[in-house]
Scaffold this motif. Structure first.
Motif, mmCIF file in Angstrom:
data_model
loop_
_atom_site.group_PDB
_atom_site.id
_atom_site.type_symbol
_atom_site.label_atom_id
_atom_site.label_comp_id
_atom_site.label_asym_id
_atom_site.label_seq_id
_atom_site.Cartn_x
_atom_site.Cartn_y
_atom_site.Cartn_z
ATOM 1 N N THR A 67 0.859 -1.185 0.000
ATOM 2 C CA THR A 67 0.000 0.000 0.000
ATOM 3 C C THR A 67 0.890 1.228 0.000
ATOM 4 O O THR A 67 1.765 1.364 0.855
ATOM 5 C CB THR A 67 -0.922 0.023 1.230
ATOM 6 O OG1 THR A 67 -1.767 -1.127 1.196
ATOM 7 C CG2 THR A 67 -1.786 1.277 1.229
ATOM 8 N N LEU A 76 -3.040 3.721 -1.964
ATOM 9 C CA LEU A 76 -3.058 3.106 -3.281
ATOM 10 C C LEU A 76 -2.672 1.631 -3.184
ATOM 11 O O LEU A 76 -1.633 1.286 -2.621
ATOM 12 C CB LEU A 76 -2.098 3.835 -4.224
ATOM 13 C CG LEU A 76 -2.322 5.349 -4.364
ATOM 14 C CD1 LEU A 76 -1.193 5.980 -5.169
ATOM 15 C CD2 LEU A 76 -3.670 5.637 -5.001
ATOM 16 N N TYR A 137 -1.075 -0.724 -10.235
ATOM 17 C CA TYR A 137 -1.755 -0.110 -9.094
ATOM 18 C C TYR A 137 -3.119 0.408 -9.509
ATOM 19 O O TYR A 137 -3.369 0.677 -10.686
ATOM 20 C CB TYR A 137 -0.899 1.008 -8.481
ATOM 21 C CG TYR A 137 -0.839 2.312 -9.249
ATOM 22 C CD1 TYR A 137 -1.628 3.405 -8.881
ATOM 23 C CD2 TYR A 137 0.039 2.472 -10.329
ATOM 24 C CE1 TYR A 137 -1.558 4.616 -9.561
ATOM 25 C CE2 TYR A 137 0.119 3.678 -11.016
ATOM 26 C CZ TYR A 137 -0.690 4.749 -10.632
ATOM 27 O OH TYR A 137 -0.619 5.954 -11.306
ATOM 28 N N SER A 145 -8.020 0.780 -4.177
ATOM 29 C CA SER A 145 -7.447 1.996 -3.591
ATOM 30 C C SER A 145 -8.547 2.790 -2.903
ATOM 31 O O SER A 145 -9.716 2.680 -3.247
ATOM 32 C CB SER A 145 -6.770 2.853 -4.667
ATOM 33 O OG SER A 145 -5.605 2.201 -5.158
#
Length: 375
Positions: A67, A76, A137, A145
């Motif tokens: 993260t 994220l 991501y 996220s």
């Protein structure tokens, strides 16, 4: 009542009447449309010959899960796939400026209302080859996220989020950035704010179905009149979502079949794309809240970063677009090529906005050699 106030009241009543009439017509049309589109969806989903009906779309294996907290406080979700083949020297990603033979890390940046699953087939192919370290991501407010805690989304902030991911996951070594749609715009926003990275750390860029601007000229498959009329309302949608986002989200669930058909219409170029692929894309869309969507629409519509493309000059760039992309048409990619005449342009026939899913084999056939050439 004064004449002025009376005039305003009459105008307001007229406006309300027109609005009510539009809503009434729309409601009557939707009642009929829903019955038709539900039948079409069921018939399409159950159609034989879908090549991806057994494909396990969704989560893919990874070696590291981290993260990263962006500058604005957004958490994220990041997944990393490590290379399976050792480099000529240490077997680890090379340090900045080193010559140990390590290949660049490839960082993927997905688009609006999607998530890292956008690059399902590219991740699959590159992980199987095992040459590169891969970083994926979910953009703020998308996938796993977190949402923005305050303020509104803008592309400049997305550029800073990308910087945070790079700092945390690729502290040294060369990088190739791959962006789809809003992901490509994120790369441009990153270039605008961090030009020193390009040619030094960032040694290659791939832009898929994206734009450096021109949204005032895009019609999204509707008439020019409708496109122009709708444009001024983008700033208002943010307020509407704050007031009724939850209600709208519930309505989206209730009309999921219609959403499926719209995804097929605006995401794909084939007349009859794989229903399984359409469902996969629509599932990503549906997980993105209305509040997040509306907060992004304004900044995307106002996106104008043609000057930022100058930062990419001297860096190998590959531009990919489907010839039936209604959201970021071929003209947008040609505009990028005009600014970057040394870049390569690949236009893929019978493909829409999610070109890397719809025509994965054709995209990978060009993408992988490009990555190898610049690695």
């Amino acid at each position: 009542m004064s004449p002025a106030r009376s005039g305003r009241a009459n105008r307001a009543a007229k406006t309300a009447g027109v609005f009510g009439a539009v809503v009434g017509v729309a409601a009557a049309g939707l009642a009929t449309a829903f019955a038709v589109e539900r039948a079409l969806v069921r018939r399409s989903v159950n159609a034989p010959g879908d090549p991806y009906v057994e494909e396990p779309f969704g989560d893919q294996p990874f070696d590291e899960e981290v993260t990263v907290t962006a500058a604005d406080g957004t958490d994220l979700h990041v997944e990393i796939v490590n290379p399976r083949k050792r480099t000529r020297a240490t077997g680890r990603p090379g340090r900045k400026g080193s010559t140990n033979g390590a290949k660049p890390t490839i960082v993927f940046v997905h688009g609006f209302a999607l998530d890292m699953g956008t690059f399902y087939f590219q991740r699959q192919a590159l992980a199987e080859r095992g040459d590169h370290r891969l970083v994926f991501y979910d953009q703020p407010g998308h996938g796993r996220s977190s949402k923005l805690k305050s303020g509104t989304y803008d592309l400049a902030a997305l550029g800073r989020s990308l910087a945070a991911v790079l700092d945390a996951t690729v502290p040294d070594g060369h990088i190739i950035l791959v962006g789809h749609s809003m992901g490509g715009m994120t790369i441009m926003a990153f270039a605008e704010q961090y030009p020193e990275w390009f040619g030094n750390r960032v040694t290659g860029v791939v832009l898929m179905s994206t734009s450096a601007g021109l949204f005032d000229k895009a019609t999204l498959g509707v008439t020019n009149v409708v496109a122009r009329v709708s444009a001024p309302f983008f700033p208002l949608w943010d307020k509407a979502a704050k007031l009724g986002g939850g209600t709208i989200d519930k309505a989206r669930v209730a009309s999921s079949d219609l959403a499926w058909l719209l995804t097929r219409r605006y995401g794909f170029g084939e007349v009859k794309p794989s229903p399984t692929l359409v469902t996969f894309v629509e599932s990503m869309n549906s997980k993105t809240s209305v509040e997040t969507l509306t907060k992004y629409l304004n900044t995307i519509y106002r996106h104008s970063r043609l000057p930022a493309l100058s930062v990419l000059r001297g860096v190998p760039v590959l531009v990919i677009v489907g010839d039936r992309d209604y959201l970021t048409p071929v003209t947008h990619s040609r505009e990028i090529i005009e600014q970057l005449p040394e870049a390569e342009l690949l236009t893929i026939e019978n493909s829409g906005h999610v070109v890397m899913l719809e025509k994965a084999d054709e995209v990978n056939a060009v993408l992988i050699p490009f990555l190898e050439k610049i690695s």
